[in-house]
Design an enzyme around this catalytic site. Structure first.
Site, PDB file in Angstrom:
ATOM      1  N   CYS A   1     -34.302  18.813 -46.357  1.00 10.95           N
ATOM      2  CA  CYS A   1     -33.700  19.645 -47.401  1.00 10.95           C
ATOM      3  C   CYS A   1     -33.741  18.978 -48.766  1.00 10.95           C
ATOM      4  O   CYS A   1     -33.795  19.657 -49.793  1.00 10.95           O
ATOM      5  CB  CYS A   1     -32.241  19.953 -47.050  1.00 10.95           C
ATOM      6  SG  CYS A   1     -32.032  20.925 -45.553  1.00 10.95           S
TER       7      CYS A   1
ATOM      8  N   ARG B   1     -35.736  15.925 -49.594  1.00 11.68           N
ATOM      9  CA  ARG B   1     -36.851  15.045 -49.945  1.00 11.68           C
ATOM     10  C   ARG B   1     -38.130  15.524 -49.272  1.00 11.68           C
ATOM     11  O   ARG B   1     -38.111  16.148 -48.204  1.00 11.68           O
ATOM     12  CB  ARG B   1     -36.556  13.602 -49.542  1.00 11.68           C
ATOM     13  CG  ARG B   1     -36.541  13.341 -48.055  1.00 11.68           C
ATOM     14  CD  ARG B   1     -36.245  11.872 -47.742  1.00 11.68           C
ATOM     15  NE  ARG B   1     -34.917  11.499 -48.179  1.00 11.68           N
ATOM     16  CZ  ARG B   1     -34.669  10.639 -49.168  1.00 11.68           C
ATOM     17  NH1 ARG B   1     -35.666  10.053 -49.816  1.00 11.68           N
ATOM     18  NH2 ARG B   1     -33.430  10.346 -49.504  1.00 11.68           N
TER      19      ARG B   1
ATOM     20  N   SER C   1     -29.373   9.003 -49.053  1.00 10.85           N
ATOM     21  CA  SER C   1     -29.128  10.431 -48.881  1.00 10.85           C
ATOM     22  C   SER C   1     -28.147  10.962 -49.905  1.00 10.85           C
ATOM     23  O   SER C   1     -27.303  10.230 -50.423  1.00 10.85           O
ATOM     24  CB  SER C   1     -28.580  10.708 -47.475  1.00 10.85           C
ATOM     25  OG  SER C   1     -29.534  10.380 -46.483  1.00 10.85           O
TER      26      SER C   1
ATOM     27  N   THR D   1     -26.030  11.380 -40.669  1.00  8.53           N
ATOM     28  CA  THR D   1     -26.719  11.029 -39.424  1.00  8.53           C
ATOM     29  C   THR D   1     -27.940  11.909 -39.172  1.00  8.53           C
ATOM     30  O   THR D   1     -28.829  11.516 -38.416  1.00  8.53           O
ATOM     31  CB  THR D   1     -25.757  11.160 -38.240  1.00  8.53           C
ATOM     32  OG1 THR D   1     -25.242  12.506 -38.190  1.00  8.53           O
ATOM     33  CG2 THR D   1     -24.587  10.196 -38.392  1.00  8.53           C
TER      34      THR D   1
ATOM     35  N   GLY E   1     -31.565  31.052 -36.379  1.00  8.58           N
ATOM     36  CA  GLY E   1     -32.218  29.825 -35.941  1.00  8.58           C
ATOM     37  C   GLY E   1     -31.207  28.820 -35.421  1.00  8.58           C
ATOM     38  O   GLY E   1     -30.104  28.687 -35.960  1.00  8.58           O
TER      39      GLY E   1
ATOM     40  N   SER F   1     -31.220  25.608 -35.569  1.00  4.79           N
ATOM     41  CA  SER F   1     -31.577  24.336 -36.191  1.00  4.79           C
ATOM     42  C   SER F   1     -30.371  23.406 -36.226  1.00  4.79           C
ATOM     43  O   SER F   1     -29.218  23.825 -36.055  1.00  4.79           O
ATOM     44  CB  SER F   1     -32.089  24.565 -37.613  1.00  4.79           C
ATOM     45  OG  SER F   1     -31.069  25.135 -38.412  1.00  4.79           O
ATOM     46  N   GLU F   2     -30.647  22.133 -36.486  1.00  6.06           N
ATOM     47  CA  GLU F   2     -29.573  21.143 -36.531  1.00  6.06           C
ATOM     48  C   GLU F   2     -28.556  21.470 -37.613  1.00  6.06           C
ATOM     49  O   GLU F   2     -27.344  21.352 -37.403  1.00  6.06           O
ATOM     50  CB  GLU F   2     -30.166  19.749 -36.756  1.00  6.06           C
ATOM     51  CG  GLU F   2     -29.150  18.634 -36.681  1.00  6.06           C
ATOM     52  CD  GLU F   2     -29.789  17.254 -36.717  1.00  6.06           C
ATOM     53  OE1 GLU F   2     -29.036  16.271 -36.656  1.00  6.06           O
ATOM     54  OE2 GLU F   2     -31.027  17.167 -36.810  1.00  6.06           O
ATOM     55  N   ILE F   3     -29.033  21.893 -38.774  1.00  4.92           N
ATOM     56  CA  ILE F   3     -28.099  22.182 -39.859  1.00  4.92           C
ATOM     57  C   ILE F   3     -27.253  23.409 -39.544  1.00  4.92           C
ATOM     58  O   ILE F   3     -26.042  23.442 -39.823  1.00  4.92           O
ATOM     59  CB  ILE F   3     -28.850  22.343 -41.207  1.00  4.92           C
ATOM     60  CG1 ILE F   3     -27.850  22.394 -42.359  1.00  4.92           C
ATOM     61  CG2 ILE F   3     -29.748  23.576 -41.208  1.00  4.92           C
ATOM     62  CD1 ILE F   3     -28.481  22.260 -43.716  1.00  4.92           C
TER      63      ILE F   3
END
Length: 333
Positions: free
Chosen positions: A61, A63, A110, A116, A189, A191-193
């Site tokens: 998100c 970089r 970050s 993490t 989705g 997704s992790e986020i």
């Protein structure tokens, strides 16, 4: 286990990383740089089956970075072309490339200090590169050691605790919009986020949470709708877009209905952005640029001692790599 190849690193041939991040480059330019580096990565690929690939593309998100082994001329050309897009790239070579990735994996570079999620993102980028090409030993060594030390850093050192996170921002925005705990939330989705935001909001009292995914999921206390069943005309108060591939996963006619429900909020966590249609109301559409601005305003300061310790570990592994490659060259003489 890393496998040593025949590559060497000298004054002309560098192990380096070129990229852009939230610090210097806006979201729109990061999207352009990602497309450019995806194409540029092809020039690092092996031309013959027996040759080794020399690149790993990391896209998150905040970089976009291309790690690779190439001449200074190639890196200089990439840097020049990125600047022509209006972006401000950075380039680190050899030992500085090592220290940079170690700090990235450790969460010290970050926007959300000590996060993490970056550990898993770097690992997935590395594994994808392995699937696509026979990777050069130096890149195996760089990524394996960075992933190892990033994990050690988190377990043996106290990372700075913070509530300045993306889930915290989402809750802040929902409160600002006076969104009731009974609101219906749709996460597009798995997704992790999306998962991190969903479970965070569940702990805050939101109970009507639905995930939309390709395959059935094993979810407790959350609902699910398959992709072919989703309809944006259904009364979802908030929609979360968790990955860029959603843009092409549904017909445009479906996307055009995303604003049909009055007062709906849309959070777009993807880079490039997932929403393929123009927002009907800008204050109801929140992308990573707005999220990054809020996180930057509330960002905690980096702990210098922890940052320096990660850099030192990276430098030591750089020296270890050179010794390994020197022994390899000596043995082949």
């Amino acid at each position: 286990m890393v496998r040593e190849g025949e590559e060497h690193i000298d004054e002309e041939f560098s192990l380096g990383v070129i990229g852009v991040s939230y610090r210097e480059t806006a979201l729109q330019q990061r999207e352009q740089v990602l497309q450019f580096l995806q194409q540029a990565q092809l020039s690092f690929y092996p031309k013959f089956p027996q040759e080794e690939g020399r690149s790993v593309l990391l896209s998150t998100c905040h970089r976009v970075e291309l790690y690779g082994m190439a001449t200074e001329a190639i890196f200089s050309t990439l840097e020049k072309e990125i600047r022509e897009m209006g972006a401000i790239p950075y380039f680190y070579r050899n030992q500085d490339c090592f220290s940079h990735l170690f700090c990235v994996v450790g969460g010290m570079d970050s926007l959300v200090l000590g996060e993490t999620e970056i550990q898993g993102q770097v690992k997935r980028a590395y594994l994808q590169a392995i699937e696509e090409q026979k990777l050069a030993f130096a890149l195996h060594f760089l990524f394996q050691k960075a992933l190892k030390e990033g994990k050690v850093f988190r377990t043996k050192r106290s990372s700075p605790s913070t509530e300045i996170t993306i889930p915290a921002f989402v809750q802040h925005e929902l409160q600002k919009q006076k969104m009731a705990r009974s609101a219906s939330l749709l996460f597009m989705g798995y997704s992790e986020i999306n998962r991190s935001v969903a479970y965070y909001l569940q702990k805050q009292g939101f109970s009507r949470i639905t995930f939309c995914s390709r395959q059935p999921l094993s979810l407790r206390s959350m609902d699910q709708v398959l992709r072919e069943e989703v309809c944006f005309q259904d009364p979802y108060h908030v929609i979360f877009l968790g990955s860029s591939e959603l843009r092409h996963a549904f017909p445009r006619s479906l996307w055009e209905g995303v604003w049909d429900f009055p007062g709906r909020l849309v959070f777009d966590f993807a880079v490039p952005r997932a929403l393929p249609v123009q927002p009907a109301c800008r204050d109801r559409y929140i992308d990573m640029e707005q999220i990054s601005d809020w996180l930057r305003q509330h960002q905690k300061e980096v702990f210098p001692l922890q940052l320096d310790s990660l850099r030192e570990v990276g430098y030591r592994y750089w020296e270890s790599l050179n010794r390994r490659l020197a022994r390899r060259r000596y043995a082949s003489v």
